[in-house]
Write an enzyme that holds these catalytic residues in place. Structure first.
Site, PDB file in Angstrom:
ATOM      1  N   SER A 143       0.774  -1.148  -0.020  1.00 17.90           N
ATOM      2  CA  SER A 143       0.039   0.115  -0.049  1.00 17.90           C
ATOM      3  C   SER A 143       0.936   1.127   0.140  1.00 17.90           C
ATOM      4  CB  SER A 143      -0.899  -0.026   1.408  1.00 17.90           C
ATOM      5  OG  SER A 143      -1.729   1.356   1.363  1.00 17.90           O
ATOM      6  N   TYR A 156      -2.729  -1.443  10.186  1.00 14.98           N
ATOM      7  CA  TYR A 156      -2.448  -1.427   8.623  1.00 14.98           C
ATOM      8  C   TYR A 156      -1.028  -1.104   8.086  1.00 14.98           C
ATOM      9  CZ  TYR A 156      -4.016  -1.198   3.812  1.00 14.98           C
ATOM     10  OH  TYR A 156      -4.414  -1.241   2.612  1.00 14.98           O
TER      11      TYR A 156
END
Length: 288
Positions: A143, A156
């Site tokens: 990401s 995350y």
């Protein structure tokens, strides 16, 4: 490079989002598929959509990537059905809203079992098969939050940074060993998927306002379509690019982190505040 036409690919998280778009785009380019997801209905819908536009062989596999045994079984079944399988995309992922003090350890472990260990176990399960091919490619989805880390995303970010570190080290190991396997790590910016809507909230979050605000902010920033993201990933595979950035926002934030590695958040925070102010002004103008 790894040619797409004539290849066979395993794609996790293929029932929706980037995974679904990637399966569709790979099939259009002449690639057979073993697609996997926990969402069996979504998986069947993906296969049905592909069948409308491509004659490529597609097999479906129910898979929970947090279960190493299921990943091993998926790799065995996919390899048996597609002996020439030479592309693996570890795409399945989840999101968790909350600052570190608002999420329980069990929640953080749940996310890590999917977002990080799912990638590691998927890579380990398929690597022996890939190593026997003339040319092969692993794609691990990280990401932009594997490059920089905003507040409220500690779990995350930790997992996505881990995917990046694991992938970069393994890529170097494969190169030193003169392996036929190439590896790309993908850093999407805002891609218009349902990951924010499907996210879990930390147990310490007691109101829904922050969740609604988070979803609204994500929707406002997610400008890249899943199809565009999939096409970018495919181009990266074909060019053997070690790092694949998706979206103008990802490219900007990557550069920002390079130039201001310790203070990038101050810049991003100011930009977000200005964006929110402009959005509010537009809403007020429409209401008036």
């Amino acid at each position: 490079m790894t040619a797409i036409s004539g290849s066979a690919a395993a794609v996790t998280g293929a029932a929706s989002g980037i995974g679904r778009a990637l399966a569709h785009e790979l099939a259009l380019r002449g690639c057979d598929l073993a697609i996997a997801d926990r969402d069996e209905a979504g998986l069947q819908a993906t296969a049905a959509d592909i069948a409308k536009v491509s004659p490529r062989k597609v097999t479906t596999h129910r898979l929970d990537v947090s279960e190493p045994g299921q990943i091993a079984a998926f790799a065995e079944a996919a390899g048996a059905t597609h002996p020439g399988l030479n592309i693996v995309v570890n795409n399945a992922g989840v999101a968790l809203l909350g600052e570190f003090g608002e999420i329980e350890q069990a929640q953080m472990e749940w996310l890590f079992n999917i977002n990080f260990w799912g990638v590691v176990h998927g890579t380990r399960a398929f690597l022996p098969l890939l190593s026997r091919q003339r040319e092969a490619h692993i794609v691990n989805i990280s990401s932009i939050f594997g490059i920089l880390a905003p507040p409220g995303q500690s779990a995350y970010c930790a997992a996505k940074f881990a995917v990046r570190g694991f992938s970069e080290s393994l890529r170097h190991e494969l190169a030193v060993a003169n392996s036929p396997v190439r590896l790309s790590v993908v850093h999407p910016g805002g891609v218009a998927t349902n990951i924010a809507r499907n996210s879990r909230s930390g147990t310490g979050i007691t109101d829904n306002a922050r969740r609604a605000e988070s979803i609204e902010r994500f929707d406002a920033l997610a400008k890249t379509t899943p199809t565009a993201a999939a096409q970018r990933i495919i181009a990266g595979i074909e060019k053997n690019q070690p790092r694949i950035l998706i979206g103008k926002d990802a490219r900007f934030m990557d550069l920002l982190q390079r130039f201001r590695p310790g203070t990038y958040w101050k810049v991003l925070q100011r930009m977000m505040e200005k964006t929110a102010a402009r959005r509010l002004a537009r809403e007020v103008a429409r209401a008036g």
